[in-house]
Scaffold this active site. Sequence first.
Site, PDB file in Angstrom:
ATOM      1  N   LEU A  64       0.725  -1.170  -0.302  1.00 60.27           N
ATOM      2  CA  LEU A  64      -0.047   0.486   0.149  1.00 60.27           C
ATOM      3  C   LEU A  64       0.545   1.161   0.458  1.00 60.27           C
ATOM      4  O   LEU A  64       0.155   1.737  -0.145  1.00 60.27           O
ATOM      5  CB  LEU A  64      -0.771   0.111   0.896  1.00 60.27           C
ATOM      6  CG  LEU A  64      -2.043  -1.279   0.963  1.00 60.27           C
ATOM      7  CD1 LEU A  64      -2.314  -1.658   2.619  1.00 60.27           C
ATOM      8  CD2 LEU A  64      -2.541  -1.284  -0.024  1.00 60.27           C
ATOM      9  N   ARG A  65       2.039   0.341  -0.272  1.00 62.44           N
ATOM     10  CA  ARG A  65       3.465   1.892   0.062  1.00 62.44           C
ATOM     11  C   ARG A  65       3.239   3.120   1.134  1.00 62.44           C
ATOM     12  O   ARG A  65       3.947   4.383   1.056  1.00 62.44           O
ATOM     13  CB  ARG A  65       3.600   2.923  -1.825  1.00 62.44           C
ATOM     14  CG  ARG A  65       2.553   2.327  -2.467  1.00 62.44           C
ATOM     15  CD  ARG A  65       4.469   1.505  -2.990  1.00 62.44           C
ATOM     16  NE  ARG A  65       4.502   1.365  -3.866  1.00 62.44           N
ATOM     17  CZ  ARG A  65       5.535  -0.134  -4.196  1.00 62.44           C
ATOM     18  NH1 ARG A  65       6.128  -0.862  -3.348  1.00 62.44           N
ATOM     19  NH2 ARG A  65       5.521  -0.593  -5.475  1.00 62.44           N
ATOM     20  N   HIS A 180       9.420 -15.872   1.284  1.00 65.78           N
ATOM     21  CA  HIS A 180       9.040 -15.149  -0.180  1.00 65.78           C
ATOM     22  C   HIS A 180      10.661 -16.133  -0.555  1.00 65.78           C
ATOM     23  O   HIS A 180      11.685 -15.937  -0.263  1.00 65.78           O
ATOM     24  CB  HIS A 180       9.549 -14.054  -1.172  1.00 65.78           C
ATOM     25  CG  HIS A 180       8.215 -13.200  -0.461  1.00 65.78           C
ATOM     26  ND1 HIS A 180       7.355 -13.150  -1.677  1.00 65.78           N
ATOM     27  CD2 HIS A 180       7.830 -12.438   1.372  1.00 65.78           C
ATOM     28  CE1 HIS A 180       6.833 -12.363  -1.045  1.00 65.78           C
ATOM     29  NE2 HIS A 180       6.413 -12.108   0.300  1.00 65.78           N
ATOM     30  N   ASP A 306      -0.461  -9.538  -5.428  1.00 65.27           N
ATOM     31  CA  ASP A 306       0.741  -9.094  -5.516  1.00 65.27           C
ATOM     32  C   ASP A 306       1.188  -7.583  -6.221  1.00 65.27           C
ATOM     33  O   ASP A 306       2.125  -7.354  -6.863  1.00 65.27           O
ATOM     34  CB  ASP A 306       2.011  -9.766  -6.039  1.00 65.27           C
ATOM     35  CG  ASP A 306       3.398  -9.853  -5.871  1.00 65.27           C
ATOM     36  OD1 ASP A 306       3.696  -8.695  -4.502  1.00 65.27           O
ATOM     37  OD2 ASP A 306       4.531 -10.113  -6.645  1.00 65.27           O
ATOM     38  N   HIS A 310       3.127   2.561  -8.502  1.00 69.01           N
ATOM     39  CA  HIS A 310       4.192   3.293  -8.701  1.00 69.01           C
ATOM     40  C   HIS A 310       3.806   3.800  -9.092  1.00 69.01           C
ATOM     41  O   HIS A 310       2.830   4.106 -10.415  1.00 69.01           O
ATOM     42  CB  HIS A 310       5.382   1.735  -9.737  1.00 69.01           C
ATOM     43  CG  HIS A 310       5.867   1.000  -8.845  1.00 69.01           C
ATOM     44  ND1 HIS A 310       7.227   0.888  -8.439  1.00 69.01           N
ATOM     45  CD2 HIS A 310       6.103  -0.304  -9.314  1.00 69.01           C
ATOM     46  CE1 HIS A 310       7.352   0.174  -7.470  1.00 69.01           C
ATOM     47  NE2 HIS A 310       6.907  -0.848  -8.158  1.00 69.01           N
TER      48      HIS A 310
END
Lengths: 425, 329
Positions: A64-65, A180, A306, A310
């Site tokens: 969500l930045r 990951h 995922d 940006h």
Amino acid sequence: MKISILGGRLIDPANGLDQITDVHIAAGKIIGLGNTPAGFEAGQCINANGQIVCPGLVDLRACLREPSQEYKATIASETCAAAKSGITTLVCPPDTDPVADTPAVVDLIHHRSMQAGFARVLSLGALTQNLEGKQLAEMGALKAAGCVGVSNAHTAVKNTQVMRRAMEYASSQDLPVFLHAEDPSLANGGCAHEGAVSVRLGLPGIPEIAESIAVARELQLIEQTGVRAHFCQLSSERAVKMIARAQHDGLSVTADVAAHQLFLTEMDIGYFDSQCHVRPPLRTQRDRDGLRTALKRGTVSSICSDHQPHDTAAKLAPFPSSAPGISALETLLPLVLRLVDEDVLSLPEAIACLTCHPAQIVGMGSHLAVGDCADVCIFDPEQYWELTTENMVSQGHNSPFLGWEFKGRVTHTLLAGHIVFSTKT
Amino acid sequence: MRRRNLQLDAQGHLRHLLTIEGLKRQQIVDILDTAESFITVGDQQVRKVPLLRGKTVVNLFFEASTRTLTTFELAAKRLSADVLKININTSATVKGESLLDMLQNLEAMQCDMFVVRHGDSGAAHLIAQHVAPHISVINAGDGRHAHPTQALLDMFTIRRHKSEFAPLTVAIVGDIMHSRVARSQIHALTTLGISDLRVVAPKTLIPTQVEGLGVHVYHNMKEGLHDADVVIMLRLQKERMQGALLPSEQEYFQDYGLTNEKLAVAKPNVLVMHPGPINRGVEIDSEVADGPRSVILEQVSNGIAVRMAVMSMVLGRPPINTESEGAAQ
């Protein structure tokens, strides 16, 4: 607000329901299916004729930045995009800045999402402090703050002893570990699958074994420590086969795949399309088919977005220097519905991959029986639409699916009985 | 749409030169023929033709280069263009101005062509995607991806010594993995239809699935050079020792360095080539580099004619006029 959803096809995979029926909601909960309960008077009726009514979608990975990269996206902007896409629960990885290794950061994310009110945001806490792979994060405190699991995100824990201890400790706290799988030295500097396309374009490669060697290590540690573990966004056929073998041998591990990995391959990079720069990288046709087979067999139980929004500049760079990731919330359901059209999954199976299966991994329910929380997604399975930058709600417009025509569009999303999105009222 | 070959216009003519991949054999031959018409310009008293008079060519080199930069500059000047060299190290990119912002500023100054060298694969494609329609981009080397004018000048050099490409056996020796030159040479040689194209190096310097580009892989130098008509040596960068790719320069020279002894298994009239700059005693012995079969210096002077050909062709002048105007000087 009392709401009735009338005439829709209710698909609730957790309860094995697939029938045309009415759903009645009051005080944030489902209070009746079928006939209107005695004394119930709906304040609003949603006509769901010809539409699918299912539990709200659960997305196991969405960046969500916020905090730190609000120029890319905010919790408010991205949860709004989630609501438009039928997603009611988002799981947020800990690689924010500052890292979610203290309750304060987790509280901030929780608080901001409550303020926005579009979707439930669950946090994964950091596995190690500052994701450095050296000291354990305070997992007990993170759990108390509401974290549903712990993860080191895309930063590999190089030291195997630290990884073992972290798993042991997480297991003692009864927290699942989200992994990951990528060997950092094999992936070092790479930006595309090591294969036919990377050799042609001269792109530094990430070999398939970067994933499978990491999976092999983690599987042995999981067996040793007894931790509950979940593999995030697997990308290779070899890795999912190893997971299948481990499950067959009785190890309790789960796995998910990102929706784009089920459709795109390395070939889609074409001449350096940075929208196809993702991590793990897009691999071969054979890997894509292997992931689809693993989904069909249940080895991989969940599909996530995922989501990585940006700003424009992040993708306006030569391929190796561009930022990896796709703004993917808005294509999650449409891509999964395409799997139904392509006969990979049945519709109830597809919905299960987006609802009860991921919900189970984060320890929550996702069903629509009487008494359940009214997180609901209603979509028109026949509506065609095209993804454009104009109709994207996410602040990030970075998607390789721009211009694709999709079938199936969300018309309403309900979060705890409140309508958080509707195309029209 | 996304996969359209960016360097060709709607009629299939060269608009940019970004990579050899996707060019037709005839297009390569046309470039070589045009270069042939320019080869004498350097020998004339006035070493100029007025083809690009009034045009502005900008050399944008984000990576250090001596030979490529110089030959591009000479080529542009011999075509009568105005040439601007942007020294990237002191330019605004280090102050955070993005690559594309910088290009927009240059476009605003009415330039006609960008000659670009950049450390990232795909940089030239990115620039070509975003420049104004009247601007052409020539890739002077992008990361490990392509160095098309180098490959073309190598083809030009081979053609001046060998009558036909089809029957040739060519061996490219050295660091294929990191080499943009090798990738462009491979595309050029396969497009020109040579019969046997080999790459020779230890496994650490050969990328996986390189066979898909149409080459045969050899790990033994003598087997790889057997009956070769052309041997192309690649430069070995010193930093390859750090990445556990090779144990030492000495051992590399022992196994893969080109010496007269190793060259003995090739055809007697073999051509020895190298894109330069050469590391004497690392990938090639001085005796061979300066020997009778070496055409290394010839490659450098051919580079000017080939770059003149490419520049004049992408700026849309028919090659026929080129020759007559050149002769009129």
